[in-house]
Design a protein around this motif. Structure first.
Motif, PDB file in Angstrom:
ATOM      1  N   ASN A 244      -0.079   3.468   3.723  1.00 29.53           N
ATOM      2  CA  ASN A 244      -0.381   4.886   3.846  1.00 29.53           C
ATOM      3  C   ASN A 244      -0.023   5.456   5.224  1.00 29.53           C
ATOM      4  O   ASN A 244      -0.798   5.352   6.169  1.00 29.53           O
ATOM      5  CB  ASN A 244      -1.875   5.080   3.562  1.00 29.53           C
ATOM      6  CG  ASN A 244      -2.386   6.416   4.030  1.00 29.53           C
ATOM      7  OD1 ASN A 244      -1.678   7.420   3.949  1.00 29.53           O
ATOM      8  ND2 ASN A 244      -3.612   6.418   4.545  1.00 29.53           N
TER       9      ASN A 244
ATOM     10  N   ILE B 113      -2.273   4.295  -5.906  1.00 33.34           N
ATOM     11  CA  ILE B 113      -2.981   5.508  -5.503  1.00 33.34           C
ATOM     12  C   ILE B 113      -4.390   5.403  -6.069  1.00 33.34           C
ATOM     13  O   ILE B 113      -4.629   4.675  -7.023  1.00 33.34           O
ATOM     14  CB  ILE B 113      -2.218   6.734  -6.088  1.00 33.34           C
ATOM     15  CG1 ILE B 113      -2.727   8.066  -5.570  1.00 33.34           C
ATOM     16  CG2 ILE B 113      -2.223   6.714  -7.590  1.00 33.34           C
ATOM     17  CD1 ILE B 113      -1.848   9.247  -6.028  1.00 33.34           C
ATOM     18  N   ASN B 114      -5.353   6.100  -5.460  1.00 31.85           N
ATOM     19  CA  ASN B 114      -6.667   6.015  -6.094  1.00 31.85           C
ATOM     20  C   ASN B 114      -6.865   7.144  -7.096  1.00 31.85           C
ATOM     21  O   ASN B 114      -6.091   8.103  -7.174  1.00 31.85           O
ATOM     22  CB  ASN B 114      -7.796   5.828  -5.070  1.00 31.85           C
ATOM     23  CG  ASN B 114      -8.175   7.093  -4.359  1.00 31.85           C
ATOM     24  OD1 ASN B 114      -8.158   8.166  -4.930  1.00 31.85           O
ATOM     25  ND2 ASN B 114      -8.528   6.954  -3.093  1.00 31.85           N
TER      26      ASN B 114
ATOM     27  N   ASP C  61       1.809   3.409  -0.979  1.00 27.76           N
ATOM     28  CA  ASP C  61       0.453   3.954  -1.048  1.00 27.76           C
ATOM     29  C   ASP C  61       0.508   5.316  -0.348  1.00 27.76           C
ATOM     30  O   ASP C  61       1.479   5.646   0.331  1.00 27.76           O
ATOM     31  CB  ASP C  61      -0.478   3.001  -0.285  1.00 27.76           C
ATOM     32  CG  ASP C  61      -1.959   3.340  -0.455  1.00 27.76           C
ATOM     33  OD1 ASP C  61      -2.311   4.186  -1.307  1.00 27.76           O
ATOM     34  OD2 ASP C  61      -2.767   2.751   0.279  1.00 27.76           O
ATOM     35  N   THR C  62      -0.543   6.115  -0.521  1.00 29.39           N
ATOM     36  CA  THR C  62      -0.649   7.359   0.232  1.00 29.39           C
ATOM     37  C   THR C  62      -2.124   7.731   0.335  1.00 29.39           C
ATOM     38  O   THR C  62      -2.994   6.907   0.053  1.00 29.39           O
ATOM     39  CB  THR C  62       0.183   8.489  -0.411  1.00 29.39           C
ATOM     40  OG1 THR C  62       0.270   9.580   0.502  1.00 29.39           O
ATOM     41  CG2 THR C  62      -0.428   8.969  -1.729  1.00 29.39           C
ATOM     42  N   MET C  63      -2.418   8.957   0.737  1.00 29.29           N
ATOM     43  CA  MET C  63      -3.817   9.392   0.787  1.00 29.29           C
ATOM     44  C   MET C  63      -3.902  10.894   0.560  1.00 29.29           C
ATOM     45  O   MET C  63      -2.893  11.604   0.604  1.00 29.29           O
ATOM     46  CB  MET C  63      -4.466   9.017   2.128  1.00 29.29           C
ATOM     47  CG  MET C  63      -3.957   9.832   3.301  1.00 29.29           C
ATOM     48  SD  MET C  63      -4.705   9.344   4.879  1.00 29.29           S
ATOM     49  CE  MET C  63      -6.383   9.902   4.659  1.00 29.29           C
ATOM     50  N   ASN C  64      -5.116  11.378   0.314  1.00 27.48           N
ATOM     51  CA  ASN C  64      -5.337  12.797   0.009  1.00 27.48           C
ATOM     52  C   ASN C  64      -4.731  13.739   1.062  1.00 27.48           C
ATOM     53  O   ASN C  64      -4.201  14.788   0.726  1.00 27.48           O
ATOM     54  CB  ASN C  64      -6.841  13.078  -0.173  1.00 27.48           C
ATOM     55  CG  ASN C  64      -7.695  12.508   0.965  1.00 27.48           C
ATOM     56  OD1 ASN C  64      -7.167  12.029   1.968  1.00 27.48           O
ATOM     57  ND2 ASN C  64      -8.998  12.577   0.793  1.00 27.48           N
TER      58      ASN C  64
ATOM     59  N   SER D  72      -4.240  -0.384   7.738  1.00 29.18           N
ATOM     60  CA  SER D  72      -3.688  -0.695   6.420  1.00 29.18           C
ATOM     61  C   SER D  72      -2.744  -1.896   6.463  1.00 29.18           C
ATOM     62  O   SER D  72      -2.805  -2.773   5.596  1.00 29.18           O
ATOM     63  CB  SER D  72      -2.952   0.529   5.864  1.00 29.18           C
ATOM     64  OG  SER D  72      -1.919   0.921   6.746  1.00 29.18           O
TER      65      SER D  72
ATOM     66  N   GLU E 251      -7.113  10.763  -5.985  1.00 28.11           N
ATOM     67  CA  GLU E 251      -5.813  11.217  -5.492  1.00 28.11           C
ATOM     68  C   GLU E 251      -4.847  11.490  -6.635  1.00 28.11           C
ATOM     69  O   GLU E 251      -4.042  12.430  -6.557  1.00 28.11           O
ATOM     70  CB  GLU E 251      -5.225  10.161  -4.543  1.00 28.11           C
ATOM     71  CG  GLU E 251      -5.975  10.066  -3.225  1.00 28.11           C
ATOM     72  CD  GLU E 251      -5.746   8.765  -2.461  1.00 28.11           C
ATOM     73  OE1 GLU E 251      -6.361   8.583  -1.391  1.00 28.11           O
ATOM     74  OE2 GLU E 251      -4.967   7.910  -2.956  1.00 28.11           O
TER      75      GLU E 251
ATOM     76  N   THR F 266     -15.268  10.051   6.752  1.00 28.69           N
ATOM     77  CA  THR F 266     -14.600   9.829   8.037  1.00 28.69           C
ATOM     78  C   THR F 266     -15.349  10.572   9.128  1.00 28.69           C
ATOM     79  O   THR F 266     -15.577  11.775   9.035  1.00 28.69           O
ATOM     80  CB  THR F 266     -13.138  10.300   7.965  1.00 28.69           C
ATOM     81  OG1 THR F 266     -12.427   9.417   7.095  1.00 28.69           O
ATOM     82  CG2 THR F 266     -12.483  10.280   9.332  1.00 28.69           C
TER      83      THR F 266
END
Lengths: 310, 310
Positions: free
Chosen positions: B122, B169-170, B144-147, B28, B173, B93
């Motif tokens: 993230n 964020i997406n 930012d972050t992730m699930n 990232s 999410e 993944t």
């Protein structure tokens, strides 16, 4: 000017996570006509059964929609039953009873045949060709279709496309029709079939328009309450064609504005079941939401002088 | 001005329908820094293993990225392995080897602590809080972050959000974090947590920005060739923050322009694997695509006089 539309008038039974309705007014030509009626005169060609209530006829008349082309046959009106999950982009069809629509042969009344604007809503592409053979030279012809015709009658659909100016299709259908996963490649392939302007609908993500080398992206209006997406595509097409017919402006700038008016109309339609929201919609709301679309998408262009890059 | 970014520098192995690469430069902070480096100075804080090749260090240096905060630990560099199907919006993944990243404790070099612009890429929200405790008063903090963190450390993430200005964020999410299916409601809920500006990434559908009562929709650039979406979100964030840091303009108009520059950078990044496209990108291409975004989205507003409605 005025628009001729050929499509379905139907009863819908719809379930969404926010409620359900039974046997309400629906159909591609119904949504299209009602939406377009805010901009121009509409002549509707469709068929209903002897169960179609006067109340719906009265509503369409109240929108100044000319119903001389609305045939009434013995039997039941077309009935679609569908369900949406939380992902409102995709309907699950639970039942399709074509009823009188099964033997529908569009017959265009003489007084409609010189229409300047023609919309072929989603019906059998062979019937769409029959409509084309009955009209004189419309200034603008647009058409819609669906996955069923793409898989069952691709050749007939190609013949229709060769004869229309504007093709309106959804994202998944564009991929299905061309076998191209990449949407830009799918669009180029469809433009290569002879259509001048291609409009790809992406549900809650808005619309992409391809025309020559030009591309236009319009978002869908972000809404806090979406109750029922049924008819959104036809409502979009109605606002789009209605604006073109009203202004006569088929320049690229005019088509872009028409797309925004179509998006405005669709954004209202999804706020309630059936045509309930359109029934209580007024002109000021339409203008105000058009302005909101402008502020939703506006950003400053680059002037010659600045250099944000180092 | 200059930006401080804290995140990952990694090796990626990626398979898409268009090819595959093994152990290429990723992470990232790498994507963010490279993208931002077209606009401003970048100070990078991350960790790599003793297997991290000089070639990648040289590349980052060639972009004028300050690497005094890039720690090198005994062991292997973080390695992510993923796969995309034809729907390039969703990565699968296949493997995550944290390696030296597992014990990463970001230590901000003294000379970076007064950064005006801070991007928390993230990482574990507890580490994001540790970064916040080490810096002085940045003018703009984005994160930012992730699930994974949303489900495992929602409370820590909320504390981070209370302390940042811009949260990126997406779409999925945003829904996951708030439990709201409707994206506008999800956005309102996140704004209610104390963040001033929320940017929701929607992959190939672009970006929505929410700030107070204002909403901005930017499309993604329609591309004929998309090879690898890895890093698109961080490349977006790099262009976005880079533009803000370069101009210092954090007005709504400035943030909208920054979003377009971020979208421009992301649109280039997906055209090739790893950072290959950014490596051969020049300033003229960036400016030219910005102008293309303007024509992609432009339509005429309503003047007072016209009345397209009947």
């Amino acid at each position: 000017m005025g628009i001729l539309v050929v499509g379905s008038v139907a009863f819908d039974s719809v379930e969404t996570p926010f409620g359900q309705v039974e046997n309400v007014l629906g159909g591609s030509a119904t949504y299209f006509s009602t939406s377009a009626s805010f901009f121009t005169d509409v002549n509707l060609v469709a068929v209903v059964g002897d169960d179609f209530p006067q109340e719906h006829v009265d509503f369409l008349r109240s929108r100044n929609i000319d119903l001389r082309g609305l045939a009434r046959e013995a039997g039941s009106t077309f009935h679609w039953k569908g369900k949406y999950g939380y992902d409102l982009n995709e309907a699950q069809t639970l039942a399709t009873h074509l009823n009188v629509f099964e033997s529908f042969k569009p017959r265009i009344p003489t007084e409609y045949r010189n229409a300047d604007y023609l919309f072929l809503a989603n019906i059998d592409p062979e019937l769409q060709m029959e409509v084309l053979s009955q009209v004189e030279k419309p200034r603008v012809i647009a058409c819609d279709t669906m996955n069923f015709w793409i898989s069952s009658k691709p050749e007939a659909l190609r013949r229709v496309i060769e004869n229309v100016d504007i093709f309106i299709i959804n994202e998944g259908e564009a991929r299905q029709f061309t076998g191209e996963v990449n949407l830009v490649k799918a669009a180029r392939a469809i433009l290569g079939m002879g259509v001048k302007t291609l409009i790809i609908k992406r549900g809650e993500y808005g619309v992409l328009m391809f025309s020559g080398d030009s591309v236009f992206a319009a978002p869908a209006y972000p809404l806090e309450e979406v109750f029922d997406p049924t008819g959104a595509g036809d409502t979009f097409a109605g606002g789009f064609m209605g604006y073109l017919a009203n202004t006569g402006d088929t320049s690229e700038a005019g088509i872009r504005q028409a797309i925004i008016f179509g998006s405005v109309m669709a954004s209202f339609n999804v706020e309630d079941f059936s045509l309930e929201r359109l029934k209580r919609l007024d002109y000021h709301e339409i203008e105000s939401r058009y302005r909101n679309f402008k502020s939703l998408t506006h950003f400053e262009g680059l002037t010659g002088g600045e250099n944000p890059l180092r």
